[in-house]
Motif scaffolding. Structure first.
Motif, PDB file in Angstrom:
ATOM      1  N   GLU A   1       0.753  -1.241  -0.086  1.00 47.50           N
ATOM      2  CA  GLU A   1      -0.031  -0.001   0.016  1.00 47.50           C
ATOM      3  C   GLU A   1       0.800   1.254  -0.058  1.00 47.50           C
ATOM      4  O   GLU A   1       0.465   2.264  -0.542  1.00 47.50           O
ATOM      5  CB  GLU A   1      -0.895  -0.048   1.195  1.00 47.50           C
ATOM      6  CG  GLU A   1      -2.023  -1.163   1.179  1.00 47.50           C
ATOM      7  CD  GLU A   1      -1.709  -2.677   1.441  1.00 47.50           C
ATOM      8  OE1 GLU A   1      -2.184  -3.465   1.345  1.00 47.50           O
ATOM      9  OE2 GLU A   1      -0.202  -2.577   1.868  1.00 47.50           O
TER      10      GLU A   1
ATOM     11  N   ARG B   1       0.814   4.081  -3.171  1.00 45.83           N
ATOM     12  CA  ARG B   1       0.301   5.173  -2.717  1.00 45.83           C
ATOM     13  C   ARG B   1       1.468   6.459  -2.522  1.00 45.83           C
ATOM     14  O   ARG B   1       0.958   7.497  -2.438  1.00 45.83           O
ATOM     15  CB  ARG B   1      -0.484   4.903  -1.417  1.00 45.83           C
ATOM     16  CG  ARG B   1      -1.889   4.399  -1.698  1.00 45.83           C
ATOM     17  CD  ARG B   1      -2.341   4.063  -0.330  1.00 45.83           C
ATOM     18  NE  ARG B   1      -4.073   3.598  -0.716  1.00 45.83           N
ATOM     19  CZ  ARG B   1      -4.718   3.219   0.556  1.00 45.83           C
ATOM     20  NH1 ARG B   1      -4.362   3.037   1.774  1.00 45.83           N
ATOM     21  NH2 ARG B   1      -6.063   2.922   0.238  1.00 45.83           N
TER      22      ARG B   1
ATOM     23  N   GLN C   1      -4.716  -1.594  -7.701  1.00 42.27           N
ATOM     24  CA  GLN C   1      -4.993  -0.676  -6.871  1.00 42.27           C
ATOM     25  C   GLN C   1      -5.288  -1.463  -5.359  1.00 42.27           C
ATOM     26  O   GLN C   1      -5.766  -2.507  -5.346  1.00 42.27           O
ATOM     27  CB  GLN C   1      -6.162   0.180  -7.224  1.00 42.27           C
ATOM     28  CG  GLN C   1      -6.015   0.761  -8.729  1.00 42.27           C
ATOM     29  CD  GLN C   1      -4.875   1.887  -8.324  1.00 42.27           C
ATOM     30  OE1 GLN C   1      -4.735   2.644  -7.521  1.00 42.27           O
ATOM     31  NE2 GLN C   1      -3.848   1.578  -9.263  1.00 42.27           N
TER      32      GLN C   1
ATOM     33  N   ALA D   1      -9.097  -2.871  -4.192  1.00 41.16           N
ATOM     34  CA  ALA D   1      -9.895  -3.626  -5.177  1.00 41.16           C
ATOM     35  C   ALA D   1     -10.687  -4.806  -4.742  1.00 41.16           C
ATOM     36  O   ALA D   1     -11.753  -5.203  -5.383  1.00 41.16           O
ATOM     37  CB  ALA D   1      -8.888  -4.025  -6.094  1.00 41.16           C
TER      38      ALA D   1
END
Length: 294
Positions: free
Chosen positions: A229, A233, A262, A265
């Motif tokens: 993540e 990000r 992403q 998801a």
């Protein structure tokens, strides 16, 4: 008398501080491998058959990894994988060829430019203890990702699902087996009838447990944990810290690719019954890692 450490020489270059990427399937090792493959001086391989055969032999039968010859076998496989020849890229997986910009048989790198070696082959995690014995100065980067996103990607990946076929359970497969996530022999019958979502969750759960064991066993100077993540990000911040750890400049352009999976998801990709099963199987690990349900 203690013997001096083995020094591997590939393409006339001494292999020092090689980098190995570890994680559950679809946790981001392939994404980070593509970034490192484009970093200056790195020769990063991904899924060469010579390495895959050894890795999966260890995964099926973990006792092999404890033998005296395991280090030599894995070291030789990596040496073959890293060896640069005119047609060497022809044996690479499509993802590796694409990352290296290979349009023919390669090679994707020039030996004159190589200063570091690394490997981001799938499921390298299960060979981590052997890698450490083979390369005591190695640097390990382990990727952690929300298990629900991992399962969603695994369910869409025929290569991952192939491991769940009954035919894959041969007489060479030992139990308990961390690769399949089966902790005890008596759980095997339950595993056989479990839906693919549950089997995928078991693989993720087992992988993050192995990652936690590595965190306890290795010094901070040799192991870095990266959240998927954070990688997608916050690429600049994450790559900056990673670059300091690896003592190199990590290329981050690939992290901005629109095709990068992403975060979160799973909310639209996992069916209700599959999500419930994943959260039941991996509840403890999801909670410990901070992946709570909304």
């Amino acid at each position: 008398m203690r013997l001096p450490p083995h020094i591997l020489v590939v393409n006339g270059i001494k292999v020092r501080r090689p980098v190995f990427l570890l994680g559950a399937p679809h946790s981001g090792t392939d994404l980070l491998a593509r970034a490192l493959k484009r970093s200056p001086g790195f020769h990063m391989t991904m899924g060469r058959p010579c390495v895959a055969h050894v890795v999966y032999a260890f995964a099926r039968k973990p006792s092999i990894a404890q033998t005296s010859g395991a280090v030599r076998v894995l070291r030789d496989a990596l040496a073959e994988s890293w060896h640069v020849l005119p047609g060497s890229c022809g044996a690479c997986a499509p993802a590796c060829q694409e990352a290296g910009g290979v349009t023919g048989s390669g090679p994707c790198v020039s030996t004159a430019e190589v200063t570091r070696f690394g490997d981001g082959s799938p499921d390298l995690l299960y060979s981590a203890p052997v890698l450490l014995r083979a390369f005591p100065d190695a640097r390990f980067v382990q990727l952690i990702r929300d298990g629900r996103d991992v399962v969603a990607d695994m369910l869409a990946d025929p290569a991952c699902l192939a491991w769940f076929r009954p035919a894959m359970l041969t007489e060479q497969t030992e139990f308990p087996n961390a690769f399949l996530g089966v902790n005890k022999d008596e759980h095997l019958d339950r595993w056989k009838v479990m839906p693919a979502a549950g089997k995928s969750a078991l693989r993720w759960r087992s992988a993050v447990r192995l990652s936690a064991e590595l965190r306890r066993a290795l010094p901070a100077g040799q192991l870095m944990t990266v959240r998927y993540e954070d990688l997608v990000r916050k690429p600049p911040q994450t790559v900056s810290v990673l670059g300091e750890f690896l003592e190199t400049r990590v290329a981050k352009a690939v992290l901005y690719d629109a095709a990068v999976p992403q975060v979160g998801a799973w909310r639209t990709r996992l069916r209700g019954e599959d999500l419930a099963l994943v959260e039941k199987v991996a509840r403890e690990e999801l909670k410990r890692l901070g992946y709570r349900s909304p």
